[in-house]
Design a protein around this motif. Structure first.
Motif, short mmCIF file in Angstrom:
data_model
loop_
_atom_site.label_atom_id
_atom_site.label_comp_id
_atom_site.label_asym_id
_atom_site.label_seq_id
_atom_site.Cartn_x
_atom_site.Cartn_y
_atom_site.Cartn_z
N ALA A 150 0.80 -1.23 0.00
CA ALA A 150 0.00 0.00 0.00
C ALA A 150 0.83 1.28 0.00
O ALA A 150 0.52 2.22 -0.73
CB ALA A 150 -0.98 -0.01 1.17
N PRO A 151 1.91 1.38 0.81
CA PRO A 151 2.66 2.64 0.83
C PRO A 151 3.32 3.01 -0.50
O PRO A 151 3.68 4.18 -0.69
CB PRO A 151 3.74 2.38 1.91
CG PRO A 151 3.18 1.30 2.76
CD PRO A 151 2.41 0.43 1.83
N PHE A 152 3.47 2.07 -1.40
CA PHE A 152 4.13 2.37 -2.66
C PHE A 152 3.20 3.08 -3.65
O PHE A 152 3.68 3.77 -4.56
CB PHE A 152 4.63 1.08 -3.32
CG PHE A 152 5.81 0.45 -2.64
CD1 PHE A 152 7.09 0.95 -2.84
CD2 PHE A 152 5.65 -0.65 -1.81
CE1 PHE A 152 8.19 0.38 -2.21
CE2 PHE A 152 6.74 -1.23 -1.18
CZ PHE A 152 8.01 -0.72 -1.38
N PHE A 153 1.89 2.91 -3.50
CA PHE A 153 0.98 3.35 -4.55
C PHE A 153 0.33 4.70 -4.26
O PHE A 153 -0.17 4.95 -3.17
CB PHE A 153 -0.11 2.29 -4.78
CG PHE A 153 0.43 1.03 -5.40
CD1 PHE A 153 0.90 1.04 -6.70
CD2 PHE A 153 0.48 -0.15 -4.68
CE1 PHE A 153 1.41 -0.12 -7.28
CE2 PHE A 153 0.98 -1.31 -5.24
CZ PHE A 153 1.45 -1.29 -6.55
N ASP A 154 0.33 5.54 -5.30
CA ASP A 154 -0.37 6.81 -5.24
C ASP A 154 -1.85 6.65 -5.57
O ASP A 154 -2.67 7.52 -5.24
CB ASP A 154 0.25 7.80 -6.23
CG ASP A 154 1.72 8.04 -5.95
OD1 ASP A 154 2.02 8.76 -4.97
OD2 ASP A 154 2.58 7.50 -6.68
#
Length: 275
Positions: free
Chosen positions: A162-166
């Motif tokens: 989740a933290p990787f995606f904008d």
């Protein structure tokens, strides 16, 4: 190698002669879109294991995949919601392999299958390094999937993606699915970039790569199984995500090449488009 991108258009104030003499420059890359299942997450292996455990047979994945595609199409068309689709898909699957089950037995099979999957999802070994490189290079990232929203978001969260995606684009939530150009254009619009500034990477040649190419994005087919099929014009092929950074750098001179600071904090510098 050239992505199938829209041609550059000269400024309205520039004369034809000036436009003709303007040197060609590679397009700017701002966004990388990634499919989820069998691109980042080894979905096929997990589903194969769950079906094997539940039925005692190891040859049922192709049938399950076919039935799933047929039922997902009904969800995208607005004819079914995902909960109903899961029930009907499992009912259809069991009937196809000769198991007549009532509604409660179908529900029980589906619940057990989901429990097995929740403990089986795994990332491919090359995923995290690739995502970290893309983020360090200053690129936006979007997950673009035709699978159900609740299940996909849970997988993304549970596996630390989740933290990787904008942005996360779910076909069932948008009412449109890959390879429809609207799916790709909606993602680009949501992140404020043109299709020509985006690349999509996925494991399905038709749905992901050709769909992205026809929508005006750069197109990368991830052929993990090394099928060896020749990709059509405008589609690049990689056999693993470890190959993606070199491909992007060679095609986009504006992309940053990540380097490590002495403190170990990721940074990136431009090195004339060469790794």
């Amino acid at each position: 190698m050239d992505f199938a991108l829209a041609p550059r258009t000269p400024s309205r104030t520039a004369s034809p002669a000036a436009a003709a003499s303007e040197p060609w420059a590679p397009p700017e890359l701002r966004l990388v879109c990634l499919d989820i299942d069998d691109t980042l997450i080894d979905c096929t292996a997990a589903i194969r294991r769950s079906l094997h455990i539940l039925t005692g047979r190891g040859d049922l994945w192709p049938l399950w995949d076919l039935i799933t595609e047929e039922h997902v199409a009904l969800v995208v068309a607005g004819e079914l919601d995902y909960a109903t689709m899961h029930q009907r898909r499992t009912d259809c699957f069991l009937a196809e392999i000769g198991i007549l089950a009532d509604a409660e037995q179908v529900s029980s099979f589906e619940r057990r299958r989901r429990e097995l999957l929740d403990h089986s999802w795994q990332l491919f070994d090359d995923v995290l390094d690739c995502l970290e490189w893309l983020r360090a290079a200053g690129l936006m990232l979007a997950a673009v999937t035709n699978a159900s929203g609740g299940h996909q978001r849970k997988k993304i969260a549970d596996l630390g993606l989740a933290p990787f995606f904008d942005h996360v684009a779910i076909a069932g939530e948008l009412g449109v699915a890959k390879p429809d150009p609207v799916m790709f254009h909606t993602v680009c619009l949501g992140l404020g970039c043109a299709p020509a500034q985006a690349v999509h990477v996925g494991d399905k040649l038709d749905t992901d790569a050709i769909g992205a190419r026809d929508a005006g994005l750069g197109a990368v087919w991830l052929d993990r199984d090394r099928i060896g099929e020749r990709a059509p014009e405008g589609v690049h092929t990689v056999t693993g995500l470890a190959e993606l950074p070199e491909l992007l750098v060679s095609e986009y001179a504006t992309i940053g090449v990540p380097a490590q600071r002495r403190s170990g904090t990721p940074a990136f510098t431009v090195r004339n488009g060469v790794l």
